[in-house]
Design a protein around this motif. Sequence first.
Motif, mmCIF file in Angstrom:
data_model
loop_
_atom_site.group_PDB
_atom_site.id
_atom_site.type_symbol
_atom_site.label_atom_id
_atom_site.label_comp_id
_atom_site.label_asym_id
_atom_site.label_seq_id
_atom_site.Cartn_x
_atom_site.Cartn_y
_atom_site.Cartn_z
ATOM 1 N N GLY A 1 0.149 19.864 -7.250
ATOM 2 C CA GLY A 1 -1.093 20.624 -7.248
ATOM 3 C C GLY A 1 -2.166 20.035 -6.376
ATOM 4 O O GLY A 1 -3.345 20.399 -6.507
ATOM 5 N N GLY A 2 -1.781 19.137 -5.485
ATOM 6 C CA GLY A 2 -2.737 18.479 -4.611
ATOM 7 C C GLY A 2 -2.783 19.078 -3.219
ATOM 8 O O GLY A 2 -2.071 20.031 -2.898
ATOM 9 N N SER A 3 -3.611 18.472 -2.380
ATOM 10 C CA SER A 3 -3.749 18.891 -0.991
ATOM 11 C C SER A 3 -2.780 18.103 -0.126
ATOM 12 O O SER A 3 -2.601 16.891 -0.306
ATOM 13 N N SER A 4 -2.160 18.762 0.834
ATOM 14 C CA SER A 4 -1.185 18.097 1.701
ATOM 15 C C SER A 4 -1.809 16.996 2.543
ATOM 16 O O SER A 4 -1.114 16.083 2.983
ATOM 17 N N SER A 5 -3.119 17.050 2.754
ATOM 18 C CA SER A 5 -3.789 16.060 3.592
ATOM 19 C C SER A 5 -4.410 14.914 2.801
ATOM 20 O O SER A 5 -4.965 13.985 3.383
ATOM 21 N N SER A 6 -4.308 14.953 1.478
ATOM 22 C CA SER A 6 -4.941 13.929 0.644
ATOM 23 C C SER A 6 -3.996 12.760 0.379
ATOM 24 O O SER A 6 -2.787 12.847 0.621
ATOM 25 N N ILE A 7 -4.556 11.662 -0.119
ATOM 26 C CA ILE A 7 -3.788 10.464 -0.463
ATOM 27 C C ILE A 7 -4.046 10.157 -1.932
ATOM 28 O O ILE A 7 -5.191 9.926 -2.348
ATOM 29 N N TYR A 8 -2.972 10.157 -2.720
ATOM 30 C CA TYR A 8 -3.084 9.950 -4.160
ATOM 31 C C TYR A 8 -2.398 8.642 -4.552
ATOM 32 O O TYR A 8 -1.312 8.322 -4.058
ATOM 33 N N PRO B 1 0.814 -1.221 0.000
ATOM 34 C CA PRO B 1 0.000 0.000 0.000
ATOM 35 C C PRO B 1 0.845 1.268 0.000
ATOM 36 O O PRO B 1 0.534 2.222 -0.723
ATOM 37 N N ASP B 2 1.918 1.316 0.784
ATOM 38 C CA ASP B 2 2.769 2.499 0.813
ATOM 39 C C ASP B 2 3.393 2.773 -0.552
ATOM 40 O O ASP B 2 3.569 3.935 -0.943
ATOM 41 N N ALA B 3 3.727 1.711 -1.283
ATOM 42 C CA ALA B 3 4.351 1.864 -2.600
ATOM 43 C C ALA B 3 3.353 2.264 -3.676
ATOM 44 O O ALA B 3 3.759 2.644 -4.774
ATOM 45 N N GLN B 4 2.064 2.190 -3.373
ATOM 46 C CA GLN B 4 1.035 2.545 -4.346
ATOM 47 C C GLN B 4 0.593 3.996 -4.237
ATOM 48 O O GLN B 4 -0.237 4.436 -5.040
ATOM 49 N N ILE B 5 1.133 4.738 -3.275
ATOM 50 C CA ILE B 5 0.686 6.121 -3.118
ATOM 51 C C ILE B 5 1.818 7.094 -3.412
ATOM 52 O O ILE B 5 3.002 6.796 -3.233
ATOM 53 N N TRP B 6 1.427 8.257 -3.917
ATOM 54 C CA TRP B 6 2.376 9.330 -4.169
ATOM 55 C C TRP B 6 2.939 9.821 -2.836
ATOM 56 O O TRP B 6 2.203 9.890 -1.841
ATOM 57 N N PRO B 7 4.240 10.147 -2.771
ATOM 58 C CA PRO B 7 4.809 10.644 -1.510
ATOM 59 C C PRO B 7 4.030 11.844 -0.983
ATOM 60 O O PRO B 7 3.932 12.876 -1.644
ATOM 61 N N ARG B 8 3.461 11.690 0.207
ATOM 62 C CA ARG B 8 2.570 12.732 0.723
ATOM 63 C C ARG B 8 3.286 14.062 0.943
ATOM 64 O O ARG B 8 2.682 15.129 0.843
ATOM 65 N N SER B 9 4.583 13.994 1.233
ATOM 66 C CA SER B 9 5.336 15.225 1.459
ATOM 67 C C SER B 9 5.465 16.057 0.185
ATOM 68 O O SER B 9 5.824 17.238 0.246
ATOM 69 N N PHE B 10 5.148 15.446 -0.974
ATOM 70 C CA PHE B 10 5.223 16.156 -2.244
ATOM 71 C C PHE B 10 3.843 16.374 -2.866
ATOM 72 O O PHE B 10 3.743 16.664 -4.063
#
Length: 401
Positions: free
Chosen positions: A347-354, A333-342
């Motif tokens: 152009g995303g929200s710092s609190s979202s999960i992409y 799961p961690d490898a499937q998400i964009w690094p949240r710190s970036f």
Amino acid sequence: MSHFKSLLSILLIALSAVNASPLRRDASMANLRFAARLNARNATLSIADADRARIQAMVHAGSKSKRAGSSSVSIINNVVDYVAQVGVGSPATEYSLLVDTGSSNTWIGAANPYKPTNTSVDTGDTVFVSYGSGEFSGEEYLDTVTLSSDLVITGQSIGVAKRSYGFNNVDGILGIGPTDLTQGTVSNVGLVPTVTDNLFSKGIIGTEALGIFFPPISANGTGELTFGGYDSSKTTSSVNYVPLTTTSPASSYWGIDQSIAYGNSTILSETAGIVDTGTTLIFIATDAFNQYKSATGATMDQNTGFLMITSDQYAKLQTLTFNISGSSYDLTPDAQIWPRSFNTEIGGSSSSIYLIVADIGSNSGSGFDFVNGYQRFYSVFDTTDHRVGFATTSYTDAVIN
């Protein structure tokens, strides 16, 4: 900013489907380090759009690559630059070059001008390579190229740009892709030997193979190219090899056959696609993408072009598994998400999960049904034995995003 791109056509030979690597790190191998630079905020396209445009150009190029006069074509991804410092001439002038496994011409002159020395030879031939959203044209020279103290190539073909666009804050490209992609790029010349070809032919490396270590963006690490084999200090398993696919147009690159499962459900039956360290995301055929989207409960975020999930959905996210010649390679799961710190960089929200899984833009059955980018595995591109190898690294199962 510019990025880099995509990969090769080679004849398939009979191999065992999965083999432990006979390649080792020894005196006939040497490393070149490179740095990653995130430039998403300066991109003219979203990451997904830039990657997808690049893939479409690759499909087009792959379908015509065996025709005489075709040239290397791919799209510059404006998100992440992998840049190495390379010396040209003697005494050497250092240039900042994009590391590109998807094209094969090495060239300079996009920013800093070429400085000829007594090792420079103007062949009189012209060079032109289009990368979709960028291109360069100029003259071919033969010159000494210094990758490191152990990797010095005399008489290497380089392009010297008289005109270029799409390349910002870099001087050109270090082309370490397939030799066949040089077809038609230099006037009066068929195939142009790449830096890897010449390292091997001159006996500087013992095997025409290239190991590539790309740390995840969030790790802030240094990437490494190992010419002549692979660097076992970067792997946590043996390297398993798989034969190249014979299915076109994936066969024009570092193409393999694989199936993909999400959890216990197969979302993409065995089919052909490519391994491409130049693609930022994981791209899969539209029908597989729709299954993945439904299974994860994700929605499309219009601001970023990424799939987005909630914290509750992330807690339930299952493993995405690539099944290749009998071996399984898991994206946690961690490898499937964009690094949240970036997140804000895209152009995303710092609190979202992409999610980093994206739609390739066509249904399966095209002969180019996936692109394995966003590497959590060490990759070995073995020209000598016509195969691709994979190994785990310390980042494969890490929780860093």
